[in-house]
Design a protein around this motif. Structure first.
Motif, mmCIF file in Angstrom:
data_model
loop_
_atom_site.group_PDB
_atom_site.id
_atom_site.type_symbol
_atom_site.label_atom_id
_atom_site.label_comp_id
_atom_site.label_asym_id
_atom_site.label_seq_id
_atom_site.Cartn_x
_atom_site.Cartn_y
_atom_site.Cartn_z
ATOM 1 N N ASP A 188 0.801 -1.220 0.000
ATOM 2 C CA ASP A 188 0.000 0.000 0.000
ATOM 3 C C ASP A 188 0.835 1.273 0.000
ATOM 4 N N TYR A 189 2.174 1.132 -0.086
ATOM 5 C CA TYR A 189 3.047 2.302 0.020
ATOM 6 C C TYR A 189 4.037 2.332 -1.138
ATOM 7 N N ASN A 215 12.160 -2.998 -1.097
ATOM 8 C CA ASN A 215 11.512 -2.981 0.218
ATOM 9 C C ASN A 215 12.539 -3.178 1.339
ATOM 10 N N PRO A 252 2.143 3.837 9.123
ATOM 11 C CA PRO A 252 1.854 5.257 8.843
ATOM 12 C C PRO A 252 2.751 6.201 9.637
ATOM 13 N N ARG A 271 6.240 6.164 7.992
ATOM 14 C CA ARG A 271 6.252 6.923 6.750
ATOM 15 C C ARG A 271 6.180 8.423 7.034
ATOM 16 N N THR A 315 -3.285 10.850 11.195
ATOM 17 C CA THR A 315 -2.706 9.808 10.347
ATOM 18 C C THR A 315 -2.893 8.438 10.960
ATOM 19 N N GLU A 337 -3.412 10.927 4.970
ATOM 20 C CA GLU A 337 -2.265 10.210 4.428
ATOM 21 C C GLU A 337 -0.983 10.726 5.086
ATOM 22 N N LYS A 389 2.169 9.314 -8.348
ATOM 23 C CA LYS A 389 2.936 8.275 -7.654
ATOM 24 C C LYS A 389 4.432 8.453 -7.904
ATOM 25 N N GLN A 432 5.714 11.142 -5.715
ATOM 26 C CA GLN A 432 5.888 10.666 -4.351
ATOM 27 C C GLN A 432 7.189 9.875 -4.206
#
Length: 212
Positions: free
Chosen positions: A51-52, A64, A79, A82, A152, A158, A177, A180
Protein backbone atom coordinates in the motif's frame (compact mmCIF):
# COMPACT_ATOMS: atom_id res chain seq x y z
CA UNK A 1 39.18 -66.06 18.68
CA UNK A 2 41.02 -65.17 15.51
CA UNK A 3 37.90 -65.98 13.47
CA UNK A 4 35.77 -63.87 15.80
CA UNK A 5 38.23 -60.97 15.55
CA UNK A 6 38.13 -61.07 11.76
CA UNK A 7 34.34 -61.39 11.70
CA UNK A 8 33.80 -58.31 13.89
CA UNK A 9 34.99 -55.73 11.32
CA UNK A 10 33.00 -57.53 8.61
CA UNK A 11 29.88 -57.39 10.81
CA UNK A 12 30.42 -53.68 11.47
CA UNK A 13 30.90 -52.99 7.79
CA UNK A 14 27.57 -54.72 7.02
CA UNK A 15 25.82 -52.48 9.61
CA UNK A 16 27.45 -49.40 8.16
CA UNK A 17 26.41 -50.39 4.65
CA UNK A 18 22.80 -50.94 5.77
CA UNK A 19 22.72 -47.51 7.44
CA UNK A 20 24.02 -45.87 4.28
CA UNK A 21 21.38 -47.62 2.18
CA UNK A 22 18.61 -46.55 4.57
CA UNK A 23 19.81 -42.90 4.52
CA UNK A 24 20.01 -42.96 0.72
CA UNK A 25 16.46 -44.30 0.44
CA UNK A 26 15.18 -41.72 2.93
CA UNK A 27 16.83 -38.91 0.97
CA UNK A 28 15.30 -40.20 -2.27
CA UNK A 29 11.85 -40.28 -0.70
CA UNK A 30 12.22 -36.72 0.57
CA UNK A 31 13.04 -35.58 -2.95
CA UNK A 32 9.59 -36.67 -4.14
CA UNK A 33 7.70 -35.52 -1.03
CA UNK A 34 5.61 -32.32 -1.39
CA UNK A 35 7.40 -29.27 -0.02
CA UNK A 36 5.40 -26.84 2.12
CA UNK A 37 7.91 -24.10 1.43
CA UNK A 38 7.64 -24.54 -2.32
CA UNK A 39 3.86 -24.44 -2.08
CA UNK A 40 3.93 -21.25 -0.02
CA UNK A 41 6.18 -19.56 -2.56
CA UNK A 42 3.82 -20.38 -5.38
CA UNK A 43 0.97 -18.47 -3.74
CA UNK A 44 1.68 -14.72 -3.47
CA UNK A 45 0.87 -13.28 -0.07
CA UNK A 46 -0.07 -9.72 0.81
CA UNK A 47 2.76 -7.56 2.07
CA UNK A 48 2.73 -4.50 4.29
CA UNK A 49 4.63 -2.71 1.52
CA UNK A 50 1.88 -3.14 -1.05
CA UNK A 51 0.00 0.00 0.00
CA UNK A 52 3.05 2.30 0.02
CA UNK A 53 5.39 3.71 -2.59
CA UNK A 54 9.12 4.08 -2.08
CA UNK A 55 10.36 0.50 -2.42
CA UNK A 56 11.04 0.82 -6.14
CA UNK A 57 14.67 0.42 -7.15
CA UNK A 58 16.54 1.77 -10.15
CA UNK A 59 17.61 -1.65 -11.42
CA UNK A 60 14.80 -3.84 -10.11
CA UNK A 61 11.10 -3.47 -9.48
CA UNK A 62 11.14 -3.42 -5.68
CA UNK A 63 13.60 -3.95 -2.86
CA UNK A 64 11.51 -2.98 0.22
CA UNK A 65 14.58 -2.33 2.36
CA UNK A 66 13.69 -3.24 5.95
CA UNK A 67 16.63 -5.23 7.40
CA UNK A 68 15.29 -5.12 10.98
CA UNK A 69 11.83 -6.25 9.93
CA UNK A 70 10.13 -3.35 11.72
CA UNK A 71 7.37 -2.99 9.14
CA UNK A 72 6.44 -6.68 9.20
CA UNK A 73 6.63 -6.80 12.99
CA UNK A 74 4.44 -3.75 13.58
CA UNK A 75 2.25 -3.02 10.53
CA UNK A 76 0.02 -0.71 12.58
CA UNK A 77 2.95 1.69 12.98
CA UNK A 78 3.78 1.94 9.27
CA UNK A 79 1.85 5.26 8.84
CA UNK A 80 3.96 6.66 11.70
CA UNK A 81 7.19 5.37 10.08
CA UNK A 82 6.25 6.92 6.75
CA UNK A 83 5.31 10.23 8.41
CA UNK A 84 8.72 10.33 10.11
CA UNK A 85 10.57 9.42 6.94
CA UNK A 86 8.86 12.12 4.91
CA UNK A 87 9.37 14.75 7.60
CA UNK A 88 13.05 13.97 8.14
CA UNK A 89 13.62 13.80 4.39
CA UNK A 90 12.01 17.20 3.79
CA UNK A 91 13.96 18.80 6.63
CA UNK A 92 17.19 17.26 5.34
CA UNK A 93 16.57 18.62 1.83
CA UNK A 94 16.03 22.12 3.23
CA UNK A 95 19.03 21.76 5.55
CA UNK A 96 21.30 20.67 2.69
CA UNK A 97 20.43 23.73 0.63
CA UNK A 98 20.65 26.05 3.64
CA UNK A 99 23.97 24.63 4.82
CA UNK A 100 25.63 25.38 1.47
CA UNK A 101 23.89 28.74 1.02
CA UNK A 102 25.17 30.03 4.37
CA UNK A 103 28.73 29.88 3.05
CA UNK A 104 27.86 32.50 0.40
CA UNK A 105 24.88 34.49 1.69
CA UNK A 106 24.49 35.78 5.25
CA UNK A 107 21.74 37.63 7.06
CA UNK A 108 22.73 41.29 7.54
CA UNK A 109 24.24 42.04 10.95
CA UNK A 110 27.66 41.82 12.56
CA UNK A 111 26.70 38.86 14.72
CA UNK A 112 26.18 36.71 11.62
CA UNK A 113 29.52 37.49 9.98
CA UNK A 114 33.06 36.23 10.32
CA UNK A 115 32.35 32.63 11.34
CA UNK A 116 31.91 29.25 9.72
CA UNK A 117 28.57 27.48 9.59
CA UNK A 118 29.74 25.08 12.31
CA UNK A 119 30.86 27.95 14.57
CA UNK A 120 27.57 29.76 13.97
CA UNK A 121 25.65 27.11 15.92
CA UNK A 122 27.42 27.82 19.22
CA UNK A 123 27.57 31.56 18.58
CA UNK A 124 23.84 31.83 17.95
CA UNK A 125 23.14 29.83 21.10
CA UNK A 126 25.13 32.39 23.10
CA UNK A 127 23.52 35.40 21.42
CA UNK A 128 19.94 34.14 21.51
CA UNK A 129 18.58 33.74 17.94
CA UNK A 130 18.79 29.96 18.12
CA UNK A 131 16.33 29.93 21.01
CA UNK A 132 13.82 31.82 18.89
CA UNK A 133 14.08 29.12 16.24
CA UNK A 134 13.55 26.42 18.84
CA UNK A 135 10.48 28.25 20.19
CA UNK A 136 8.76 28.73 16.83
CA UNK A 137 9.58 25.25 15.58
CA UNK A 138 8.36 23.76 18.87
CA UNK A 139 5.13 25.77 18.60
CA UNK A 140 4.61 24.48 15.05
CA UNK A 141 5.12 20.91 16.28
CA UNK A 142 2.49 21.34 19.00
CA UNK A 143 -0.10 23.09 16.87
CA UNK A 144 0.32 21.31 13.51
CA UNK A 145 2.49 18.21 13.59
CA UNK A 146 1.10 16.39 16.61
CA UNK A 147 -2.59 16.69 15.54
CA UNK A 148 -1.56 15.65 12.02
CA UNK A 149 0.18 12.53 13.29
CA UNK A 150 -2.85 11.62 15.41
CA UNK A 151 -5.10 12.00 12.35
CA UNK A 152 -2.71 9.81 10.35
CA UNK A 153 -2.76 7.03 12.92
CA UNK A 154 -6.57 7.21 12.97
CA UNK A 155 -6.68 6.73 9.19
CA UNK A 156 -8.05 10.24 8.56
CA UNK A 157 -4.99 11.53 6.69
CA UNK A 158 -2.26 10.21 4.43
CA UNK A 159 1.25 10.33 5.94
CA UNK A 160 2.99 13.61 5.15
CA UNK A 161 -0.09 15.20 3.55
CA UNK A 162 -0.37 18.84 4.67
CA UNK A 163 -2.45 19.87 1.62
CA UNK A 164 0.46 22.09 0.60
CA UNK A 165 1.47 22.60 -3.03
CA UNK A 166 -1.35 20.51 -4.46
CA UNK A 167 -1.74 23.04 -7.28
CA UNK A 168 1.53 21.68 -8.71
CA UNK A 169 0.63 18.02 -8.18
CA UNK A 170 -0.12 15.95 -11.32
CA UNK A 171 -3.72 14.94 -11.81
CA UNK A 172 -2.75 11.57 -13.28
CA UNK A 173 -2.46 9.00 -10.43
CA UNK A 174 0.59 7.30 -11.99
CA UNK A 175 2.44 10.59 -12.42
CA UNK A 176 1.51 11.59 -8.88
CA UNK A 177 2.94 8.28 -7.65
CA UNK A 178 6.21 9.04 -9.44
CA UNK A 179 6.35 12.42 -7.70
CA UNK A 180 5.89 10.67 -4.35
CA UNK A 181 8.70 8.25 -5.16
CA UNK A 182 10.95 11.13 -6.22
CA UNK A 183 10.29 12.99 -2.96
CA UNK A 184 11.07 9.92 -0.89
CA UNK A 185 14.29 9.14 -2.73
CA UNK A 186 15.49 12.74 -2.71
CA UNK A 187 14.73 12.92 0.99
CA UNK A 188 16.65 9.72 1.71
CA UNK A 189 19.60 11.00 -0.29
CA UNK A 190 19.46 14.34 1.52
CA UNK A 191 19.52 12.64 4.93
CA UNK A 192 22.65 10.73 3.98
CA UNK A 193 24.17 13.73 2.20
CA UNK A 194 23.59 16.19 5.05
CA UNK A 195 25.09 13.76 7.55
CA UNK A 196 28.20 13.51 5.39
CA UNK A 197 28.39 17.28 4.89
CA UNK A 198 28.25 17.96 8.63
CA UNK A 199 30.86 15.31 9.37
CA UNK A 200 33.23 16.55 6.69
CA UNK A 201 32.75 20.20 7.68
CA UNK A 202 33.65 19.45 11.30
CA UNK A 203 36.65 17.28 10.38
CA UNK A 204 38.08 19.65 7.76
CA UNK A 205 37.11 22.95 9.37
CA UNK A 206 36.41 24.37 5.91
CA UNK A 207 33.33 25.55 4.07
CA UNK A 208 31.79 24.15 0.92
CA UNK A 209 32.87 21.74 -0.57
CA UNK A 210 34.34 20.82 2.84
CA UNK A 211 37.64 19.47 1.52
CA UNK A 212 40.92 19.53 3.41
Amino acid sequence: TGVQTCALPIYKSHITMKLLVILALATSCMAFAPSKLAGSRAVPTASVFDDYVGGQGAFQKAYNFDPLGLAEASPDLIPWYRECELKHGRIAMLATVGFVTADYIRIPGDMYQGMSVIEAHDALLKNGPMYQLIFWIGLFELVVTIPSCIATMNGEREPGDFQFGLAFAPKDPEKFKMKQIAELKNGRLAMLGFSGMITQAVLSGNGFPYTY
